[in-house]
Each structure stands twice: as structure tokens, then as C-alpha cells.
Scaffold this motif. Structure first.
Motif, PDB file in Angstrom:
ATOM      1  N   ALA A  55       0.845  -1.205   0.000  1.00  0.00           N
ATOM      2  CA  ALA A  55       0.000   0.000   0.000  1.00  0.00           C
ATOM      3  C   ALA A  55       0.879   1.253   0.000  1.00  0.00           C
ATOM      4  O   ALA A  55       0.648   2.191  -0.775  1.00  0.00           O
ATOM      5  CB  ALA A  55      -0.908  -0.014   1.230  1.00  0.00           C
ATOM      6  N   GLU A  56       1.897   1.242   0.841  1.00  0.00           N
ATOM      7  CA  GLU A  56       2.791   2.414   0.905  1.00  0.00           C
ATOM      8  C   GLU A  56       3.507   2.616  -0.432  1.00  0.00           C
ATOM      9  O   GLU A  56       3.698   3.749  -0.881  1.00  0.00           O
ATOM     10  CB  GLU A  56       3.809   2.232   2.034  1.00  0.00           C
ATOM     11  CG  GLU A  56       3.192   2.464   3.406  1.00  0.00           C
ATOM     12  CD  GLU A  56       4.024   1.847   4.533  1.00  0.00           C
ATOM     13  OE1 GLU A  56       5.216   1.555   4.307  1.00  0.00           O
ATOM     14  OE2 GLU A  56       3.454   1.651   5.633  1.00  0.00           O
ATOM     15  N   ALA A  57       3.903   1.504  -1.046  1.00  0.00           N
ATOM     16  CA  ALA A  57       4.593   1.600  -2.340  1.00  0.00           C
ATOM     17  C   ALA A  57       3.677   2.238  -3.385  1.00  0.00           C
ATOM     18  O   ALA A  57       4.105   3.083  -4.170  1.00  0.00           O
ATOM     19  CB  ALA A  57       5.040   0.210  -2.803  1.00  0.00           C
ATOM     20  N   TRP A  58       2.396   1.814  -3.388  1.00  0.00           N
ATOM     21  CA  TRP A  58       1.463   2.353  -4.381  1.00  0.00           C
ATOM     22  C   TRP A  58       1.238   3.850  -4.175  1.00  0.00           C
ATOM     23  O   TRP A  58       1.229   4.639  -5.117  1.00  0.00           O
ATOM     24  CB  TRP A  58       0.133   1.588  -4.340  1.00  0.00           C
ATOM     25  CG  TRP A  58      -0.035   0.800  -5.592  1.00  0.00           C
ATOM     26  CD1 TRP A  58      -0.880   1.084  -6.611  1.00  0.00           C
ATOM     27  CD2 TRP A  58       0.714  -0.349  -5.999  1.00  0.00           C
ATOM     28  NE1 TRP A  58      -0.718   0.180  -7.630  1.00  0.00           N
ATOM     29  CE2 TRP A  58       0.251  -0.708  -7.289  1.00  0.00           C
ATOM     30  CE3 TRP A  58       1.730  -1.104  -5.421  1.00  0.00           C
ATOM     31  CZ2 TRP A  58       0.775  -1.790  -7.993  1.00  0.00           C
ATOM     32  CZ3 TRP A  58       2.237  -2.174  -6.117  1.00  0.00           C
ATOM     33  CH2 TRP A  58       1.772  -2.512  -7.379  1.00  0.00           C
ATOM     34  N   ILE A  59       1.068   4.211  -2.922  1.00  0.00           N
ATOM     35  CA  ILE A  59       0.814   5.622  -2.630  1.00  0.00           C
ATOM     36  C   ILE A  59       2.044   6.464  -2.998  1.00  0.00           C
ATOM     37  O   ILE A  59       1.931   7.535  -3.602  1.00  0.00           O
ATOM     38  CB  ILE A  59       0.435   5.781  -1.130  1.00  0.00           C
ATOM     39  CG1 ILE A  59      -0.963   5.180  -0.918  1.00  0.00           C
ATOM     40  CG2 ILE A  59       0.500   7.233  -0.682  1.00  0.00           C
ATOM     41  CD1 ILE A  59      -1.368   4.990   0.513  1.00  0.00           C
ATOM     42  N   LYS A  60       3.200   5.929  -2.670  1.00  0.00           N
ATOM     43  CA  LYS A  60       4.435   6.664  -2.990  1.00  0.00           C
ATOM     44  C   LYS A  60       4.570   6.863  -4.504  1.00  0.00           C
ATOM     45  O   LYS A  60       4.848   7.972  -4.977  1.00  0.00           O
ATOM     46  CB  LYS A  60       5.658   5.885  -2.452  1.00  0.00           C
ATOM     47  CG  LYS A  60       6.999   6.554  -2.733  1.00  0.00           C
ATOM     48  CD  LYS A  60       8.120   5.781  -2.047  1.00  0.00           C
ATOM     49  CE  LYS A  60       9.493   6.220  -2.542  1.00  0.00           C
ATOM     50  NZ  LYS A  60       9.741   7.669  -2.386  1.00  0.00           N
ATOM     51  N   TYR A  61       4.331   5.779  -5.259  1.00  0.00           N
ATOM     52  CA  TYR A  61       4.445   5.897  -6.718  1.00  0.00           C
ATOM     53  C   TYR A  61       3.491   6.969  -7.245  1.00  0.00           C
ATOM     54  O   TYR A  61       3.883   7.859  -8.000  1.00  0.00           O
ATOM     55  CB  TYR A  61       4.182   4.544  -7.405  1.00  0.00           C
ATOM     56  CG  TYR A  61       3.640   4.693  -8.808  1.00  0.00           C
ATOM     57  CD1 TYR A  61       4.429   5.287  -9.807  1.00  0.00           C
ATOM     58  CD2 TYR A  61       2.343   4.299  -9.149  1.00  0.00           C
ATOM     59  CE1 TYR A  61       3.924   5.472 -11.098  1.00  0.00           C
ATOM     60  CE2 TYR A  61       1.838   4.482 -10.429  1.00  0.00           C
ATOM     61  CZ  TYR A  61       2.631   5.082 -11.398  1.00  0.00           C
ATOM     62  OH  TYR A  61       2.128   5.278 -12.655  1.00  0.00           O
ATOM     63  N   VAL A  62       2.222   6.874  -6.863  1.00  0.00           N
ATOM     64  CA  VAL A  62       1.220   7.778  -7.443  1.00  0.00           C
ATOM     65  C   VAL A  62       1.495   9.229  -7.038  1.00  0.00           C
ATOM     66  O   VAL A  62       1.460  10.129  -7.883  1.00  0.00           O
ATOM     67  CB  VAL A  62      -0.207   7.338  -7.039  1.00  0.00           C
ATOM     68  CG1 VAL A  62      -1.238   8.343  -7.549  1.00  0.00           C
ATOM     69  CG2 VAL A  62      -0.516   5.952  -7.595  1.00  0.00           C
ATOM     70  N   LEU A  63       1.803   9.449  -5.778  1.00  0.00           N
ATOM     71  CA  LEU A  63       2.027  10.837  -5.336  1.00  0.00           C
ATOM     72  C   LEU A  63       3.328  11.414  -5.903  1.00  0.00           C
ATOM     73  O   LEU A  63       3.417  12.601  -6.199  1.00  0.00           O
ATOM     74  CB  LEU A  63       2.020  10.925  -3.810  1.00  0.00           C
ATOM     75  CG  LEU A  63       0.685  10.566  -3.136  1.00  0.00           C
ATOM     76  CD1 LEU A  63       0.760  10.822  -1.634  1.00  0.00           C
ATOM     77  CD2 LEU A  63      -0.502  11.308  -3.753  1.00  0.00           C
ATOM     78  N   ASP A  64       4.323  10.575  -6.101  1.00  0.00           N
ATOM     79  CA  ASP A  64       5.598  11.070  -6.653  1.00  0.00           C
ATOM     80  C   ASP A  64       5.494  11.346  -8.158  1.00  0.00           C
ATOM     81  O   ASP A  64       6.079  12.292  -8.658  1.00  0.00           O
ATOM     82  CB  ASP A  64       6.717  10.038  -6.436  1.00  0.00           C
ATOM     83  CG  ASP A  64       7.251  10.081  -5.009  1.00  0.00           C
ATOM     84  OD1 ASP A  64       6.675  10.835  -4.198  1.00  0.00           O
ATOM     85  OD2 ASP A  64       8.217   9.345  -4.705  1.00  0.00           O
ATOM     86  N   PHE A  65       4.737  10.492  -8.866  1.00  0.00           N
ATOM     87  CA  PHE A  65       4.740  10.590 -10.338  1.00  0.00           C
ATOM     88  C   PHE A  65       3.510  11.298 -10.895  1.00  0.00           C
ATOM     89  O   PHE A  65       3.529  11.758 -12.018  1.00  0.00           O
ATOM     90  CB  PHE A  65       4.889   9.187 -10.965  1.00  0.00           C
ATOM     91  CG  PHE A  65       6.277   8.631 -10.853  1.00  0.00           C
ATOM     92  CD1 PHE A  65       7.167   8.741 -11.907  1.00  0.00           C
ATOM     93  CD2 PHE A  65       6.709   8.023  -9.683  1.00  0.00           C
ATOM     94  CE1 PHE A  65       8.460   8.236 -11.801  1.00  0.00           C
ATOM     95  CE2 PHE A  65       7.993   7.526  -9.564  1.00  0.00           C
ATOM     96  CZ  PHE A  65       8.880   7.632 -10.621  1.00  0.00           C
ATOM     97  N   ARG A  66       2.414  11.301 -10.135  1.00  0.00           N
ATOM     98  CA  ARG A  66       1.187  12.006 -10.505  1.00  0.00           C
ATOM     99  C   ARG A  66       0.675  11.674 -11.917  1.00  0.00           C
ATOM    100  O   ARG A  66       0.490  12.561 -12.767  1.00  0.00           O
ATOM    101  CB  ARG A  66       1.403  13.521 -10.361  1.00  0.00           C
ATOM    102  CG  ARG A  66       1.956  13.914  -8.978  1.00  0.00           C
ATOM    103  CD  ARG A  66       2.212  15.388  -8.845  1.00  0.00           C
ATOM    104  NE  ARG A  66       0.989  16.181  -8.851  1.00  0.00           N
ATOM    105  CZ  ARG A  66       0.173  16.321  -7.818  1.00  0.00           C
ATOM    106  NH1 ARG A  66       0.436  15.703  -6.673  1.00  0.00           N
ATOM    107  NH2 ARG A  66      -0.900  17.056  -7.926  1.00  0.00           N
TER     108      ARG A  66
END
Lengths: 218, 438
Positions: free
Chosen positions: B80-91
Motif C-alpha cells: 500500500a505504501e509503495a502504491w501511494i508513494k508511486y502515485v504521489l511522486d509521479f502524478r
């Protein structure tokens, strides 16, 4: 071309088996029957190379050939058909560590064998040191590596690095296949890359010379 | 309601996101802009403000977060943390959900045979992979056609789940009719091994729920931050349903020659199942897009005649039935599709998305441009080994060729796993830099 080779090339399974049985009952030497089928398989491979046949046709041709061997088996006792002998091989082929995709590998191997090359199939998920051991054992001069996952390119690179550390380039050439291109080929350090099985066969023919052709059938 | 009205209503509901509490006004506006961008690209009525960019990520978020695939499959919180990090970092404009890292423990509990996964047959940092084999035998078409659910429960489950093998002892559920002809069907449930299998199902159910809760939380959190998922529902082409995980590649290819009539009957039998799956899963997710990965219809796999006979007719039925419900089939054509363009263009306009991999996008735009939103196709090898500048050049050219007049989503051609993050950034930035329409 004989009717049997033609039926094989046309993937007419019923007719192939009918002709095989007819030739057997006419006391034809089983190995000659196999040879005719092989000529038909070669045509299948050529048609695939020209884009006239598809993966489905290759799969079916291999299937028909298996059926032929099943019919001939009682008459071929003790003779190995289309397999390596004495553990020696011209080509060592396998899917790299961490990857279990094998359709492309198997198709290429069957085409290579139809051309008469002795191919050692190392299977899938093969670690780099296993490739090295098998190269030494088989004396193969071509190493074929297959991979479909982008994450497997590292395993390809590790394998080639290990082989290059131990065996000089002049003795073993490396060809890669699967989801690869020039960029991947450069990155992993391969001598050649191919997307299609037919191209792989052509390169092996160039590297190994055509003199081995037909030798390995029996 | 007409299919158009149904589609409008589904897009409106996706856009409204009534169950979502947005983090702030910017997130809410961002969400609506992104959904609207995709809606306009799909419908082909007018170009969106700019080309939407939705990379077809697979395990990229896992590698980017620096965890192994095994960790992501077993520690749901880490995934879950990985997914959130990817989406928020790459938008990205829309992201591929956490469903691509299914719960490892679930498959341990069921002793799943169909795949190898990190720690169970492949290394910890490598993707799970399908074991291509015959899980349905050539002479079992009639059993499948007569009663698909029964075939799945009593024949297929016991083969693909080691822990559910005892289910082969059950009688067909339809044997339960009246009082005096009911008891017999319950006798197998009294067998110790069947009871053990049922306990495994209960445990697997608890695990699936734990995972689904985390995945659902991630989806709500990211929507609240302004980021929709790329798809909600999922389905498959009938030919792939039979060819991928029932008959296997070799099996289905041979069936086309040896038992074409049976194969066609089998395809007809699973078509309504594929339709039902697409509708049910999309409704549950409240999302109009239904993801349909396409496998065995690619260039080189089947001849044109085989594609027209065995692959396309039932896939078209699935697509049309989903469209009828207002849903938007999102077809992910893995591999080449150059030789299929003239066949697949026979669809109503503004109702589908086709993501292509190895294809001439100029020709795809020419043939399909008035019919479907096309998406793709930055090569995965370029993303893995190229430079950000090369990725940017490729995207600029793609937008010019395929983005003309709208109806285009910028994406990768294949699933993105372990690539250089700066290349993904270049892909996403390219849409902002070169993709503006107004």
C-alpha cells in the motif's frame, strides 16, 4: 516432394498418419519415413519464416510429428530421433534464471532440431553457473538465452558475464531471444538478438555452418 | 436507457466520487480534471485539455519503493505504501491498481498450482509467472459446456488448488431437489478431507478480505488525493479464458485443428461468463472502464482466418455486451496487432480504449481513429534501457502522430516493472509538455 512431406507441410494430420501406416506396411525403413516428415517440417519452418504460417501452425506441426513418432516407436527401438547423443550438442538453449516462459524457446529448439542441429534444452529458470557447467559438458559453441520478463534481463547479463569470464568469445557465441532488441542485446552483451525463431535458426546456421545439418537426426 | 445514456451516467458517477472525502480543493479539482480528460479521450466528441497519461505499470511501484515483490505480496501495508508513494511522486492521470500484487498468503493457503510466485518457485525480486499447462483436458469440453460452474468447482478447482483437491468428491449442486433427494449431496461434505478443504476456503476468505480492505483503502486514499484508478472491472477474451489457464497454449492451438467445432462451442459457453464478470466487477468498483488484457490473438500467434474464426467473434460479443451496459472496455493488446486493425475497427465509435504495444501507431490512428481511443505505446525496452531524452522524443512523436484531434492516451506499450524511474518521469512529463490541445 513426396506426398508424406507435402501432407506434413500442409499440416494434414489424418493424411500424414495414413501415409506413415501405409509406408510401414510396405516395409519402408522407419528412419526414411522420419526423414520425409522432417522435410515437411522444414517447409513448415520456412513458411513460418516468411510469415505464411503462425505459432499455431508450428505447434500443430510439432504435435503431428509427435504422433508420427508414436506410431513409429515400436519400429525405432533403440534409436533416438531428434535428440542429442552422448551429451554433446552444437547449441545449448535455456530460459534464464527467474523466468519460466518457454514457448519461444521450445519453438526455436524444434526448428533448430529440424535443421539437424544438436540442441541441448536446459529448461527454464536456469542459473548462470548451470549454463556454464552445461556449456562445458556439451561442448556447445552457441548459447541461446531466452527471457520474456524485463526483470530477467539482469539474469541474462549475469549469465553472459560469467560465461565470458571463463570461455573466450571465439569459442562460444551468445544469441538472445524473447522480448529483446538491439538495446537489450547491447546491455546484456549478446552477440546477436532475435524476435523470431526463424531468424535464430538463420544465425545459428551462419555461425555453425551448414555442415552439421542432417547429421543429428539419428 | 440507451448505451450512450448509460455510459454518461457511469462517467458522471465516477466523476462525482460521492463516497470520497477529498484532502483539499486542489485534490478535488485534480480528480475531476483527470477523470474528465480520460472521459473526453474515450468518447471522441471533443479533445480533452491535454493528452491523458496513464502508464501501464505492473510491479514498478514495488521496485521504486525498494522492496521485493515477495514483500509486496505478503506485507500488504508495504505494498500500500509503495502504491501511494508511486502515485504521489509521479502524478499520473490514472494509475493501475494494487491488484497486480495479489496476496501471497492466499495462494499459500490454497496451494495454488497455476502460478509460480516469489518464494514459491521464483526469486523474491521477480514477478509471479503462469505455469502454462493443460488444466482442462481435450475431452472435457462437454463437461465445461454443459455446466461451467460445476466444471469450475469440481474439476478445475481441484487441479489448480492443491488444498481444494477433495472438492472432486462433491456431487453436482444441482442434485439437490426435494427432501428425499437432498441428503446424498451432503454426504461428501462429511468427509474429513472435504472438511479440511472447506477450512482452507474459510481461511483463504479471511486473507482475501484482509488484502481487499488494504487495496480498497489505497484506492479511496488516492482518489481523495485526486488520482483515479485506470480501471475498475476486469474480464478476458473467451479465447484467452480457454487458452491461458484451462487448455493452455499448446492445447488450444491444437484444438483449432483437431476439434474446431468443440472449441467454438466452448468459446460460446464461456462468453456469457466473461460478460458477467466484466459487468459485476465494474459495478462493484463504481468505475466505467473494464480492463481486458488480450494474449493469444496477437500477430504471429494465429493466422488471420483463425483470428476471424476463433478469437474475434466472441471477444466482440463481450465488448458489445459491456458497451450495451454503458461500460468502456479497455483492451490491452499485448504484443503486435498490426494485422488485426482492419478487423477490430468494426465497433461503435467512442466506446472502447485500445492500448497497443508493438504496432505502427500512425496506421492505428488512421484505421481506428474515428472508432476508438487508442493508447500506448512507448516501448518497454526504451523505458528500461533508454535515456530520459530518448523517452521524451518518443513521446513527442507519439503525441504528434496518435494524439491528433484527441482520442489518445499516452502510455507504455507493455507492463512496466523494473525500469529507470527517471524514464517514467520523462514519459509522464511529456504529456504535460507536448500534449496540450487548447
Amino acid at each position: 516432394m513426396t506426398p508424406l512431406a507435402m501432407a506434413m507441410a500442409e499440416l494434414d494430420e489424418k493424411r500424414v498418419l495414413e501415409l506413415v501406416r501405409r509406408e510401414l506396411s510396405a516395409q519402408r525403413v522407419p528412419l526414411e519415413i522420419v526423414e520425409e516428415c522432417r522435410i515437411g517440417l522444414n517447409i513448415v519452418g520456412e513458411r513460418y519464416g516468411r510469415g505464411e504460417y503462425f505459432l499455431s501452425d508450428l505447434v500443430m506441426s510439432a504435435e503431428i510429428f509427435q504422433e508420427v513418432l508414436r506410431v513409429l516407436e515400436p519400429f525405432l527401438a533403440g534409436v533416438s530421433v531428434c535428440e542429442d547423443q552422448g551429451g554433446k550438442a552444437d547449441i545449448l538453449f535455456g530460459t534464464v534464471e527467474g523466468d519460466i516462459h518457454d514457448i519461444g524457446k521450445n519453438i526455436t529448439i524444434s526448428l533448430l532440431r529440424c535443421e539437424g542441429f544438436r540442441v541441448y534444452d536446459a529448461g527454464v529458470d536456469v542459473p548462470p553457473d548451470m549454463f556454464l557447467t552445461l556449456l562445458r559438458e556439451t561442448g556447445a559453441r552457441v548459447l541461446g538465452l531466452s527471457a520474456l520478463l524485463t526483470s530477467s534481463f539482469e539474469a541474462m547479463r549475469r549469465t553472459i558475464q560469467l560465461v565470458r569470464m571463463v570461455i573466450p568469445k571465439s569459442q562460444v557465441r551468445v544469441i538472445i531471444g524473447g522480448l529483446v532488441n538491439e538495446r537489450v542485446g547491447r546491455y546484456v552483451g549478446a552477440d546477436a538478438w532475435v524476435r523470431e525463431a526463424g531468424e535464430g535458426v538463420a544465425i545459428c546456421r551462419r555461425w555453425l555452418g551448414v555442415k552439421v545439418v542432417r547429421r543429428a537426426m539419428i | 436507457m440507451t448505451p450512450e445514456e448509460k455510459q454518461e451516467r457511469l462517467f458522471a458517477s465516477w466523476l462525482a466520487a460521492q463516497d470520497i472525502s477529498f484532502a483539499d480543493r486542489e485534490a478535488e479539482e485534480g480528480y475531476r480534471q483527470r477523470v474528465m480528460r480520460i472521459k473526453q479521450a474515450v468518447q471522441l466528441k471533443q479533445p480533452p485539455d491535454r493528452v491523458p497519461v496513464c502508464p501501464m505499470t505492473g510491479l514498478f511501484p514495488v521496485y521504486y519503493a525498494g522492496i521485493t515483490v515477495r514483500e509486496a505480496m505478503y506485507d500488504y501495508q508495504k505494498a500500500a505504501e509503495a502504491w501511494i508513494k508511486y502515485v504521489l511522486d509521479f502524478r499520473p492521470d490514472a494509475y493501475v491498481g494494487m491488484f497486480v500484487v495479489p496476496p501471497g498468503k492466499l495462494f499459500d493457503l490454497l496451494d495454488y498450482k497455476l502460478y509460480k510466485w516469489p518464494g514459491r518457485g521464483v526469486p523474491a525480486d521477480i514477478s509471479y509467472q503462469c505455469v502454462d499447462a493443460e488444466y482442462m483436458k481435450a475431452d472435457e469440453y462437454d463437461a465445461l459446456i454443459d455446466d461451467p460452474s460445476d466444471f469450475w468447482l469440481r474439476t478445475y478447482f481441484p487441479r489448480i488448488f492443491g488444498a481444494l483437491r477433495p472438492l472432486e468428491n462433491l456431487t453436482p449442486l444441482t442434485h439437490v431437489l426435494e427432501m428425499v433427494i437432498t441428503c446424498g449431496s451432503f454426504v461428501p461434505f462429511g468427509m474429513p478431507e472435504v472438511q479440511e478443504a472447506l477450512r482452507a476456503i474459510l481461511e483463504a476468505g479471511r486473507e482475501a478480505s484482509r488484502w481487499a480492505k488494504v487495496a480498497g483503502d489505497v484506492d479511496r486514499f488516492l482518489r481523495g488525493r485526486g488520482f483515479p484508478a485506470l480501471s475498475g472491472g476486469i474480464s478476458k477474451a473467451p479465447f484467452d479464458i480457454l487458452g491461458d489457464t484451462l487448455r493452455g497454449t499448446r492445447g488450444i492451438m491444437v484444438d483449432m485443428y483437431r476439434r474446431p467445432e468443440k472449441l467454438l462451442e466452448g468459446l460460446e459457453a464461456v462468453t456469457p461468463l466473461a460478460v458477467r464478470m466484466g459487468i459485476t466487477s465494474a459495478r462493484a468498483a463504481g468505475h466505467p472502464l473494464v480492463f481486458i488484457p488480450l494474449h493469444k490473438g496477437a500477430d504471429g500467434f494465429l493466422s488471420e482466418g483463425q483470428f476471424r474464426t476463433f478469437y474475434w467473434p466472441t471477444l466482440r460479443q463481450v465488448i458489445e455486451a459491456l458497451i450495451e451496459e454503458g461500460l468502456v472496455p479497455f483492451l490491452f493488446a499485448e504484443g503486435g496487432y498490426n494485422s488485426r486493425l482492419e478487423i477490430i475497427c468494426d465497433l461503435p465509435p467512442g466506446k472502447t480504449v485500445w492500448l497497443f504495444d508493438d504496432i505502427d501507431m500512425a496506421r492505428a490512428k488512421e484505421v481506428l481513429g474515428d472508432v476508438a481511443c487508442i493508447a500506448g505505446n512507448v516501448p518497454i525496452s526504451l523505458l528500461a534501457f533508454g535515456s530520459p531524452e530518448e523517452v521524451e522524443d518518443c513521446c513527442r512523436e507519439l503525441i504528434k502522430v496518435a494524439g491528433r484531434g484527441g482520442g489518445f492516451i499516452l502510455s507504455s506499450g507493455a507492463v512496466i516493472d523494473d525500469i529507470r524511474p527517471e524514464n517514467l518521469r520523462a514519459l509522464i512529463e511529456a504529456a504535460r509538455k507536448f500534449g496540450t490541445y487548447s
